[in-house]
Design a protein around this motif. Structure first.
Motif, PDB file in Angstrom:
ATOM      1  N   PRO A 106       4.502 -46.878  27.040  1.00  0.00           N
ATOM      2  CA  PRO A 106       3.762 -47.576  26.468  1.00  0.00           C
ATOM      3  C   PRO A 106       4.892 -49.114  27.004  1.00  0.00           C
ATOM      4  O   PRO A 106       4.132 -50.219  27.644  1.00  0.00           O
ATOM      5  N   ALA A 107       5.765 -48.556  27.654  1.00  0.00           N
ATOM      6  CA  ALA A 107       6.890 -49.963  27.925  1.00  0.00           C
ATOM      7  C   ALA A 107       6.256 -50.090  29.649  1.00  0.00           C
ATOM      8  O   ALA A 107       5.806 -51.103  29.751  1.00  0.00           O
ATOM      9  N   ILE A 108       5.949 -49.561  30.150  1.00  0.00           N
ATOM     10  CA  ILE A 108       5.023 -49.502  30.816  1.00  0.00           C
ATOM     11  C   ILE A 108       3.958 -49.763  31.221  1.00  0.00           C
ATOM     12  O   ILE A 108       3.126 -50.695  32.383  1.00  0.00           O
ATOM     13  N   ALA A 109       2.777 -49.123  29.974  1.00  0.00           N
ATOM     14  CA  ALA A 109       1.686 -50.277  30.072  1.00  0.00           C
ATOM     15  C   ALA A 109       1.741 -51.686  30.089  1.00  0.00           C
ATOM     16  O   ALA A 109       1.313 -52.889  30.279  1.00  0.00           O
ATOM     17  N   ALA A 110       2.896 -52.004  29.000  1.00  0.00           N
ATOM     18  CA  ALA A 110       3.240 -53.797  28.718  1.00  0.00           C
ATOM     19  C   ALA A 110       3.454 -54.129  29.910  1.00  0.00           C
ATOM     20  O   ALA A 110       2.985 -55.085  30.237  1.00  0.00           O
ATOM     21  N   PHE A 111       4.533 -53.445  30.954  1.00  0.00           N
ATOM     22  CA  PHE A 111       4.602 -54.448  31.573  1.00  0.00           C
ATOM     23  C   PHE A 111       3.941 -54.769  32.774  1.00  0.00           C
ATOM     24  O   PHE A 111       3.803 -55.463  33.092  1.00  0.00           O
ATOM     25  N   LEU A 112       2.870 -53.660  32.947  1.00  0.00           N
ATOM     26  CA  LEU A 112       1.651 -53.687  33.943  1.00  0.00           C
ATOM     27  C   LEU A 112       0.220 -54.508  32.823  1.00  0.00           C
ATOM     28  O   LEU A 112      -0.541 -54.190  33.863  1.00  0.00           O
ATOM     29  N   SER A 113       1.074 -54.805  31.630  1.00  0.00           N
ATOM     30  CA  SER A 113      -0.051 -55.815  30.989  1.00  0.00           C
ATOM     31  C   SER A 113      -1.507 -55.051  30.704  1.00  0.00           C
ATOM     32  O   SER A 113      -2.659 -56.064  30.724  1.00  0.00           O
ATOM     33  N   TYR A 114      -1.456 -54.054  30.407  1.00  0.00           N
ATOM     34  CA  TYR A 114      -2.373 -53.321  29.860  1.00  0.00           C
ATOM     35  C   TYR A 114      -2.310 -53.339  28.962  1.00  0.00           C
ATOM     36  O   TYR A 114      -1.586 -53.819  27.959  1.00  0.00           O
ATOM     37  N   SER A 115      -3.801 -53.759  28.158  1.00  0.00           N
ATOM     38  CA  SER A 115      -4.128 -54.076  26.614  1.00  0.00           C
ATOM     39  C   SER A 115      -3.778 -52.711  25.562  1.00  0.00           C
ATOM     40  O   SER A 115      -3.195 -51.600  26.357  1.00  0.00           O
ATOM     41  N   TYR A 116      -3.933 -53.352  24.752  1.00  0.00           N
ATOM     42  CA  TYR A 116      -3.308 -52.304  23.194  1.00  0.00           C
ATOM     43  C   TYR A 116      -3.917 -51.377  23.078  1.00  0.00           C
ATOM     44  O   TYR A 116      -3.217 -49.357  23.194  1.00  0.00           O
ATOM     45  N   PRO A 117      -5.340 -50.928  23.295  1.00  0.00           N
ATOM     46  CA  PRO A 117      -6.297 -49.783  22.951  1.00  0.00           C
ATOM     47  C   PRO A 117      -5.987 -49.070  24.812  1.00  0.00           C
ATOM     48  O   PRO A 117      -5.905 -48.037  24.741  1.00  0.00           O
ATOM     49  N   GLU A 118      -5.820 -49.688  25.612  1.00  0.00           N
ATOM     50  CA  GLU A 118      -5.439 -48.890  27.178  1.00  0.00           C
ATOM     51  C   GLU A 118      -4.817 -48.226  26.578  1.00  0.00           C
ATOM     52  O   GLU A 118      -4.215 -46.955  27.338  1.00  0.00           O
ATOM     53  N   MET A 119      -3.389 -49.046  26.519  1.00  0.00           N
ATOM     54  CA  MET A 119      -2.010 -47.889  26.166  1.00  0.00           C
ATOM     55  C   MET A 119      -1.632 -47.023  25.386  1.00  0.00           C
ATOM     56  O   MET A 119      -1.772 -45.992  24.870  1.00  0.00           O
ATOM     57  N   LEU A 120      -3.108 -47.130  24.156  1.00  0.00           N
ATOM     58  CA  LEU A 120      -3.311 -45.451  23.386  1.00  0.00           C
ATOM     59  C   LEU A 120      -3.537 -44.907  23.997  1.00  0.00           C
ATOM     60  O   LEU A 120      -3.210 -43.250  23.645  1.00  0.00           O
ATOM     61  N   LEU A 121      -4.633 -45.097  25.060  1.00  0.00           N
ATOM     62  CA  LEU A 121      -5.688 -44.141  25.295  1.00  0.00           C
ATOM     63  C   LEU A 121      -4.656 -42.839  26.136  1.00  0.00           C
ATOM     64  O   LEU A 121      -4.877 -42.164  25.915  1.00  0.00           O
ATOM     65  N   PHE A 122      -4.043 -43.878  27.236  1.00  0.00           N
ATOM     66  CA  PHE A 122      -3.142 -43.080  27.890  1.00  0.00           C
ATOM     67  C   PHE A 122      -1.423 -42.866  27.283  1.00  0.00           C
ATOM     68  O   PHE A 122      -1.444 -41.836  28.111  1.00  0.00           O
ATOM     69  N   ASN A 123      -1.294 -43.104  25.890  1.00  0.00           N
ATOM     70  CA  ASN A 123      -0.435 -42.330  25.633  1.00  0.00           C
ATOM     71  C   ASN A 123      -0.298 -41.663  24.025  1.00  0.00           C
ATOM     72  O   ASN A 123       0.075 -40.611  24.077  1.00  0.00           O
ATOM     73  N   LEU A 124      -1.030 -41.623  23.114  1.00  0.00           N
ATOM     74  CA  LEU A 124      -1.434 -41.139  22.498  1.00  0.00           C
ATOM     75  C   LEU A 124      -2.867 -39.679  21.897  1.00  0.00           C
ATOM     76  O   LEU A 124      -1.907 -38.938  21.758  1.00  0.00           O
ATOM     77  N   ILE A 125      -3.207 -40.481  22.962  1.00  0.00           N
ATOM     78  CA  ILE A 125      -3.971 -38.885  23.243  1.00  0.00           C
ATOM     79  C   ILE A 125      -3.485 -37.808  24.091  1.00  0.00           C
ATOM     80  O   ILE A 125      -3.537 -36.383  23.689  1.00  0.00           O
ATOM     81  N   PRO A 126      -2.565 -38.190  25.211  1.00  0.00           N
ATOM     82  CA  PRO A 126      -1.720 -36.829  25.398  1.00  0.00           C
ATOM     83  C   PRO A 126      -0.885 -36.762  25.216  1.00  0.00           C
ATOM     84  O   PRO A 126      -0.256 -35.363  24.664  1.00  0.00           O
ATOM     85  N   ALA A 127      -0.098 -37.580  24.117  1.00  0.00           N
ATOM     86  CA  ALA A 127       0.802 -36.475  23.029  1.00  0.00           C
ATOM     87  C   ALA A 127       0.159 -35.951  21.658  1.00  0.00           C
ATOM     88  O   ALA A 127       1.346 -34.927  21.570  1.00  0.00           O
ATOM     89  N   MET A 128      -0.801 -36.458  21.605  1.00  0.00           N
ATOM     90  CA  MET A 128      -1.789 -35.038  20.365  1.00  0.00           C
ATOM     91  C   MET A 128      -2.080 -34.017  20.927  1.00  0.00           C
ATOM     92  O   MET A 128      -2.088 -33.336  20.584  1.00  0.00           O
ATOM     93  N   ILE A 129      -2.008 -34.110  22.045  1.00  0.00           N
ATOM     94  CA  ILE A 129      -2.787 -32.512  23.314  1.00  0.00           C
ATOM     95  C   ILE A 129      -1.678 -32.045  23.538  1.00  0.00           C
ATOM     96  O   ILE A 129      -1.487 -30.523  23.616  1.00  0.00           O
ATOM     97  N   ALA A 130      -0.407 -32.338  23.752  1.00  0.00           N
ATOM     98  CA  ALA A 130       1.328 -31.125  23.498  1.00  0.00           C
ATOM     99  C   ALA A 130       1.449 -31.696  21.927  1.00  0.00           C
ATOM    100  O   ALA A 130       1.908 -29.569  22.600  1.00  0.00           O
ATOM    101  N   ALA A 131       0.417 -31.841  21.179  1.00  0.00           N
ATOM    102  CA  ALA A 131       1.414 -31.339  19.995  1.00  0.00           C
ATOM    103  C   ALA A 131       0.733 -30.068  19.634  1.00  0.00           C
ATOM    104  O   ALA A 131       0.700 -29.065  18.847  1.00  0.00           O
ATOM    105  N   TYR A 132      -0.345 -30.313  19.882  1.00  0.00           N
ATOM    106  CA  TYR A 132      -1.302 -28.945  19.665  1.00  0.00           C
ATOM    107  C   TYR A 132      -0.984 -28.339  20.545  1.00  0.00           C
ATOM    108  O   TYR A 132      -1.349 -27.003  19.639  1.00  0.00           O
ATOM    109  N   ALA A 133      -0.606 -28.089  21.583  1.00  0.00           N
ATOM    110  CA  ALA A 133      -0.796 -27.488  22.220  1.00  0.00           C
ATOM    111  C   ALA A 133       0.980 -25.940  22.329  1.00  0.00           C
ATOM    112  O   ALA A 133       0.838 -25.089  22.224  1.00  0.00           O
ATOM    113  N   GLY A 134       1.841 -26.828  21.309  1.00  0.00           N
ATOM    114  CA  GLY A 134       3.041 -26.668  20.922  1.00  0.00           C
ATOM    115  C   GLY A 134       2.350 -25.830  19.382  1.00  0.00           C
ATOM    116  O   GLY A 134       2.844 -24.754  19.104  1.00  0.00           O
ATOM    117  N   TRP A 135       1.127 -26.127  18.833  1.00  0.00           N
ATOM    118  CA  TRP A 135       1.320 -25.539  17.447  1.00  0.00           C
ATOM    119  C   TRP A 135       0.811 -23.981  17.690  1.00  0.00           C
ATOM    120  O   TRP A 135       0.339 -23.404  17.488  1.00  0.00           O
TER     121      TRP A 135
END
Length: 164
Positions: free
Chosen positions: A27-56
């Motif tokens: 998210p810090a990189i997304a804000a620095f590069l002026s990505y929108s909030y939905p873009e930040m969520l797309l590139f951060n929340l979804i991969p994080a939840m995929i990693a969580a599912y893999a750990g599960w």
């Protein structure tokens, strides 16, 4: 594909890879590069939840592979994590997982302790969303980027391609 689109996807993939373990750098990189909030969520929340599912999903496989060992041997980091889990509980560990212990580690231990999947993923989603929003807000609105040299992480040629 154009060079700008390829650069956009490369940075998005980089943010996604950073968010697989910890969620504050993407998210810090997304804000620095002026990505929108939905873009930040797309590139951060979804991969994080995929990693969580893999750990599960890895937790039961791991326990069946190593079930034949006589005693459970914990590594120092896992022992420290378990001590904190017992001391503070699942809610506190879910809040701290995206920044301190790592998302897959949290879900792995949660599964091994027979915690509810709905509760585990619900708390983790809220925690990731909170930490990502906080990091994005700090860099986008509070101009924390002036104190952190993100330009050293991202090559100058990439920054030039995005600004065009």
């Amino acid at each position: 594909m154009t060079l700008a689109f390829e650069t956009y996807l490369a940075i998005g993939l980089s943010m996604a890879l950073l968010s697989l373990w910890k969620t504050y750098s993407g998210p810090a990189i997304a804000a620095f590069l002026s990505y929108s909030y939905p873009e930040m969520l797309l590139f951060n929340l979804i991969p994080a939840m995929i990693a969580a599912y893999a750990g599960w999903k890895v937790a039961p496989v791991h326990s069946t592979l190593f079930k034949k060992q006589k005693s459970a041997v914990f590594k120092p980091k896992l022992r420290k994590f378990m001590k904190k889990w017992n001391q503070y509980g699942q809610l506190s560990m879910a809040i701290l997982a995206p920044v301190l212990v790592g998302i897959p580690s949290y879900t792995f231990v949660s599964k091994r302790l027979n915690q509810s999947g709905v509760k585990t993923f619900g708390m983790l989603t809220l925690s990731i969303l909170g930490w990502s929003s906080l990091a994005y807000s700090c860099f986008a609105f509070l101009d924390v980027g002036q104190y952190v040299a993100i330009e050293n992480i991202i090559p100058e040629s990439v920054l030039e391609n995005i600004q065009q």
